[in-house]
Design a protein around this motif. Structure first.
Motif, PDB file in Angstrom:
ATOM      1  N   GLY A   1      -2.237  29.598  -2.441  1.00 57.01           N
ATOM      2  CA  GLY A   1      -0.971  29.352  -3.104  1.00 57.01           C
ATOM      3  C   GLY A   1       0.216  29.555  -2.189  1.00 57.01           C
ATOM      4  N   GLN A   2       1.393  29.667  -2.779  1.00 57.28           N
ATOM      5  CA  GLN A   2       2.621  29.801  -2.000  1.00 57.28           C
ATOM      6  C   GLN A   2       2.587  31.080  -1.182  1.00 57.28           C
ATOM      7  OE1 GLN A   2       6.020  28.848  -4.305  1.00 57.28           O
ATOM      8  NE2 GLN A   2       7.495  29.326  -2.706  1.00 57.28           N
ATOM      9  N   GLY A   3       3.098  30.988   0.032  1.00 53.76           N
ATOM     10  CA  GLY A   3       3.027  32.088   0.979  1.00 53.76           C
ATOM     11  C   GLY A   3       2.060  31.766   2.111  1.00 53.76           C
ATOM     12  N   SER A   4       1.196  30.760   1.885  1.00 52.22           N
ATOM     13  CA  SER A   4       0.251  30.350   2.932  1.00 52.22           C
ATOM     14  C   SER A   4       0.816  29.259   3.828  1.00 52.22           C
ATOM     15  CB  SER A   4      -1.052  29.855   2.290  1.00 52.22           C
ATOM     16  OG  SER A   4      -0.830  28.691   1.516  1.00 52.22           O
ATOM     17  N   GLN A   5       2.013  28.763   3.497  1.00 46.74           N
ATOM     18  CA  GLN A   5       2.579  27.642   4.263  1.00 46.74           C
ATOM     19  C   GLN A   5       2.984  28.066   5.674  1.00 46.74           C
ATOM     20  OE1 GLN A   5       4.055  28.945   1.535  1.00 46.74           O
ATOM     21  NE2 GLN A   5       6.133  29.545   2.079  1.00 46.74           N
ATOM     22  N   LYS A   6       2.862  27.110   6.591  1.00 45.89           N
ATOM     23  CA  LYS A   6       3.263  27.332   7.987  1.00 45.89           C
ATOM     24  C   LYS A   6       3.472  25.972   8.623  1.00 45.89           C
ATOM     25  CE  LYS A   6      -1.603  27.541   9.286  1.00 45.89           C
ATOM     26  NZ  LYS A   6      -2.710  28.381   9.756  1.00 45.89           N
ATOM     27  N   VAL A   7       4.385  25.921   9.566  1.00 41.46           N
ATOM     28  CA  VAL A   7       4.618  24.661  10.279  1.00 41.46           C
ATOM     29  C   VAL A   7       3.373  24.323  11.093  1.00 41.46           C
ATOM     30  CG1 VAL A   7       6.012  23.496  12.031  1.00 41.46           C
ATOM     31  CG2 VAL A   7       7.107  25.026  10.364  1.00 41.46           C
ATOM     32  N   GLY A   8       2.915  23.086  10.980  1.00 43.52           N
ATOM     33  CA  GLY A   8       1.711  22.644  11.674  1.00 43.52           C
ATOM     34  C   GLY A   8       0.492  22.570  10.772  1.00 43.52           C
ATOM     35  N   MET A   9       0.635  23.005   9.522  1.00 50.67           N
ATOM     36  CA  MET A   9      -0.542  23.034   8.648  1.00 50.67           C
ATOM     37  C   MET A   9      -0.997  21.619   8.321  1.00 50.67           C
ATOM     38  SD  MET A   9       1.001  24.328   5.000  1.00 50.67           S
ATOM     39  CE  MET A   9       2.037  23.302   3.956  1.00 50.67           C
TER      40      MET A   9
ATOM     41  N   ARG B   1       5.368  14.790   7.918  1.00 51.70           N
ATOM     42  CA  ARG B   1       6.407  15.273   8.828  1.00 51.70           C
ATOM     43  C   ARG B   1       6.835  16.693   8.468  1.00 51.70           C
ATOM     44  NH1 ARG B   1      12.059  12.073  10.304  1.00 51.70           N
ATOM     45  NH2 ARG B   1      12.831  13.617  11.806  1.00 51.70           N
ATOM     46  N   LEU B   2       6.992  16.964   7.167  1.00 53.76           N
ATOM     47  CA  LEU B   2       7.412  18.291   6.731  1.00 53.76           C
ATOM     48  C   LEU B   2       6.401  19.347   7.143  1.00 53.76           C
ATOM     49  CD1 LEU B   2       9.385  20.038   5.043  1.00 53.76           C
ATOM     50  CD2 LEU B   2       7.966  19.514   3.055  1.00 53.76           C
ATOM     51  N   CYS B   3       5.114  19.063   6.928  1.00 57.06           N
ATOM     52  CA  CYS B   3       4.077  20.041   7.257  1.00 57.06           C
ATOM     53  C   CYS B   3       3.922  20.238   8.768  1.00 57.06           C
ATOM     54  CB  CYS B   3       2.741  19.612   6.664  1.00 57.06           C
ATOM     55  SG  CYS B   3       2.663  19.749   4.873  1.00 57.06           S
ATOM     56  N   LEU B   4       4.003  19.154   9.513  1.00 51.04           N
ATOM     57  CA  LEU B   4       3.755  19.245  10.954  1.00 51.04           C
ATOM     58  C   LEU B   4       4.974  19.701  11.747  1.00 51.04           C
ATOM     59  CD1 LEU B   4       1.557  16.092  11.680  1.00 51.04           C
ATOM     60  CD2 LEU B   4       0.854  18.427  11.094  1.00 51.04           C
ATOM     61  N   GLU B   5       6.198  19.336  11.281  1.00 48.52           N
ATOM     62  CA  GLU B   5       7.391  19.606  12.067  1.00 48.52           C
ATOM     63  C   GLU B   5       8.348  20.613  11.426  1.00 48.52           C
ATOM     64  OE1 GLU B   5       9.297  15.915  13.086  1.00 48.52           O
ATOM     65  OE2 GLU B   5       7.385  14.918  13.513  1.00 48.52           O
ATOM     66  N   GLY B   6       8.217  20.828  10.123  1.00 47.20           N
ATOM     67  CA  GLY B   6       9.154  21.730   9.460  1.00 47.20           C
ATOM     68  C   GLY B   6      10.520  21.077   9.312  1.00 47.20           C
ATOM     69  N   PRO B   7      11.609  21.860   9.575  1.00 45.33           N
ATOM     70  CA  PRO B   7      11.606  23.242  10.067  1.00 45.33           C
ATOM     71  C   PRO B   7      11.086  24.225   9.021  1.00 45.33           C
ATOM     72  CG  PRO B   7      13.821  22.590   9.450  1.00 45.33           C
ATOM     73  CD  PRO B   7      12.980  21.349   9.348  1.00 45.33           C
ATOM     74  N   PHE B   8      10.741  25.430   9.463  1.00 39.28           N
ATOM     75  CA  PHE B   8      10.125  26.406   8.587  1.00 39.28           C
ATOM     76  C   PHE B   8      10.983  26.696   7.360  1.00 39.28           C
ATOM     77  CE2 PHE B   8       9.366  30.814   7.225  1.00 39.28           C
ATOM     78  CZ  PHE B   8       8.020  30.714   6.884  1.00 39.28           C
ATOM     79  N   GLU B   9      12.292  26.789   7.554  1.00 44.24           N
ATOM     80  CA  GLU B   9      13.181  27.121   6.439  1.00 44.24           C
ATOM     81  C   GLU B   9      13.087  26.067   5.342  1.00 44.24           C
ATOM     82  OE1 GLU B   9      14.047  27.048   9.620  1.00 44.24           O
ATOM     83  OE2 GLU B   9      14.236  29.214   9.964  1.00 44.24           O
ATOM     84  N   ARG B  10      12.923  24.823   5.727  1.00 42.01           N
ATOM     85  CA  ARG B  10      12.815  23.741   4.733  1.00 42.01           C
ATOM     86  C   ARG B  10      11.420  23.711   4.122  1.00 42.01           C
ATOM     87  NH1 ARG B  10      12.140  18.031   4.477  1.00 42.01           N
ATOM     88  NH2 ARG B  10      13.374  17.244   2.721  1.00 42.01           N
ATOM     89  N   LEU B  11      10.402  23.922   4.948  1.00 42.97           N
ATOM     90  CA  LEU B  11       9.032  23.916   4.449  1.00 42.97           C
ATOM     91  C   LEU B  11       8.801  25.050   3.456  1.00 42.97           C
ATOM     92  CD1 LEU B  11       6.079  22.980   4.483  1.00 42.97           C
ATOM     93  CD2 LEU B  11       5.729  24.397   6.516  1.00 42.97           C
ATOM     94  N   THR B  12       9.406  26.191   3.715  1.00 41.19           N
ATOM     95  CA  THR B  12       9.137  27.366   2.880  1.00 41.19           C
ATOM     96  C   THR B  12       9.971  27.395   1.603  1.00 41.19           C
ATOM     97  OG1 THR B  12       8.688  29.753   3.084  1.00 41.19           O
ATOM     98  CG2 THR B  12      10.841  29.009   3.784  1.00 41.19           C
ATOM     99  N   ALA B  13      10.957  26.489   1.461  1.00 38.16           N
ATOM    100  CA  ALA B  13      11.701  26.398   0.206  1.00 38.16           C
ATOM    101  C   ALA B  13      10.720  26.084  -0.921  1.00 38.16           C
ATOM    102  CB  ALA B  13      12.771  25.318   0.304  1.00 38.16           C
ATOM    103  N   THR B  14      10.851  26.781  -2.026  1.00 34.74           N
ATOM    104  CA  THR B  14       9.862  26.707  -3.111  1.00 34.74           C
ATOM    105  C   THR B  14       9.544  25.278  -3.523  1.00 34.74           C
ATOM    106  OG1 THR B  14      10.554  28.863  -3.932  1.00 34.74           O
ATOM    107  CG2 THR B  14       9.386  27.451  -5.468  1.00 34.74           C
ATOM    108  N   GLU B  15      10.576  24.441  -3.669  1.00 35.49           N
ATOM    109  CA  GLU B  15      10.354  23.073  -4.140  1.00 35.49           C
ATOM    110  C   GLU B  15       9.627  22.208  -3.117  1.00 35.49           C
ATOM    111  OE1 GLU B  15      14.690  23.288  -2.665  1.00 35.49           O
ATOM    112  OE2 GLU B  15      13.208  24.603  -3.625  1.00 35.49           O
ATOM    113  N   ASN B  16       9.616  22.621  -1.847  1.00 31.30           N
ATOM    114  CA  ASN B  16       8.878  21.901  -0.810  1.00 31.30           C
ATOM    115  C   ASN B  16       7.522  22.534  -0.524  1.00 31.30           C
ATOM    116  OD1 ASN B  16      11.024  20.105  -0.416  1.00 31.30           O
ATOM    117  ND2 ASN B  16      12.006  21.452   1.060  1.00 31.30           N
TER     118      ASN B  16
END
Length: 310
Positions: free
Chosen positions: A12-20, A48-63
């Motif tokens: 679930g949420q919290g496992s996200q990381k750039v490059g996943m 693109r979001l998963c591979l490049e981020g940026p992390f701040e955007r990827l980790t936003a709840t809605e993303n």
């Protein structure tokens, strides 16, 4: 898979990381199709979001929520590409949507649209709150401390990750004071999480009705394999059970520990984490140290799974 002792777990949420998702995208046509379908469904370039981020955007709840589900379903597609199927599934919080896709209850496009809306609604809550991870206390003692602290404001046990690891949700000021109380009671560590809301708590009630409408609109089907639900730690019996769990999750606890205990009681001896993560398989091992775990982060994972299925 021929071995009925396997369960598939979805993070679930919290496992996200750039490059996943990179490895799945590189080696699997089916995984690439998953990313394309999910991206079209929500109008977002998830690759693109998963591979490049940026992390701040990827980790936003809605993303983060649609991204995590997409990566898990991409892993699932790679498994199915090899003729492997789940026999029992369970997902952690938003990972429950991945589990429902795996069990044939919900198509991918509907799942990512729902979790995108889920994330948007959760992020829109105006009631301030926070979350506190507490390690080293058993659930009974922690429940007593929460009961006492609730005189000062909202504080609940939001996520049961393992027998001695919990996440509390509630008023941030109450949680900040709770740290010292928990440490004095024997907790080994207390960490305020970097979140802006009290997820899985009554403080999310502001969006409950809007989320109820989303859940009511889902075209669900009965699962083709057992699905353990977060809010009950019991397998799906009816479509009403699924809707109730998805709705209750917003303001109620995630019973991950109880789900893992239920798997062991059912004879499960091995688990596979289906995602670019080792978070939930690690939590499973803390609940049941005898469980054998496998993750997609291991280089030889597909060869090992092929060997088991043979």
């Amino acid at each position: 898979m021929s071995d009925t002792a396997w369960a598939w777990l979805f993070p679930g949420q919290g496992s996200q990381k750039v490059g996943m998702g990179r490895k799945m995208l590189e080696r699997s046509v089916a995984a690439r199709r998953v990313f394309e379908e999910a991206s079209d469904a929500i109008g977002e370039d998830l690759k693109r979001l998963c591979l490049e981020g940026p992390f701040e955007r990827l980790t936003a709840t809605e993303n983060a929520q649609p991204a995590i589900v997409t990566v898990s379903v991409a892993c699932l597609a790679e498994l199915e590409e090899r003729g492997l199927r789940p026999l029992v599934v369970v997902g952690h919080s938003v990972g429950e949507f991945s589990a429902l896709v795996a069990a044939g209850c919900l198509p991918l496009s509907a799942a990512v649209r729902a979790v995108r809306k889920r994330g948007q609604l959760m992020a829109s809550v105006t009631t301030p709150g926070g979350m506190l991870a507490v390690m080293g206390l058993d659930g009974g003692r922690l429940a007593e401390l929460c009961h006492d602290a609730a005189r000062e404001g909202v504080v609940v046990m939001a996520i049961h990750n393992s027998p001695r690891q919990f996440v509390l949700s509630g008023d941030r000021s109450v949680l900040e004071r709770f740290k010292d109380v928990a440490l004095s009671a024997g907790a080994t560590e207390c960490v305020l999480l970097d979140v802006s809301h009290a997820f899985h708590s009554p403080l999310m009630g502001q969006v409950e009705e809007a989320w109820k409408a989303v859940v009511a609109g889902l075209q669900l089907r009965m699962p083709r394999c057992p699905v353990l639900l977060n809010t009950t730690a019991k397998p799906v019996k009816t479509l009403v059970c699924i809707r109730r769990s998805l709705l209750t999750q917003i303001t109620g606890p995630v019973l991950w520990t109880q789900c893992m205990q239920a798997l062991v009681e059912q004879g499960v001896t091995r688990v596979l984490e289906v995602g670019d993560s080792k978070v939930v398989s690690s939590l499973a091992r803390r609940t049941a140290p005898t469980l054998q775990t496998l993750t997609f982060l291991e280089p030889a994972v597909l060869a090992q799974l092929d060997a088991v299925a043979a």
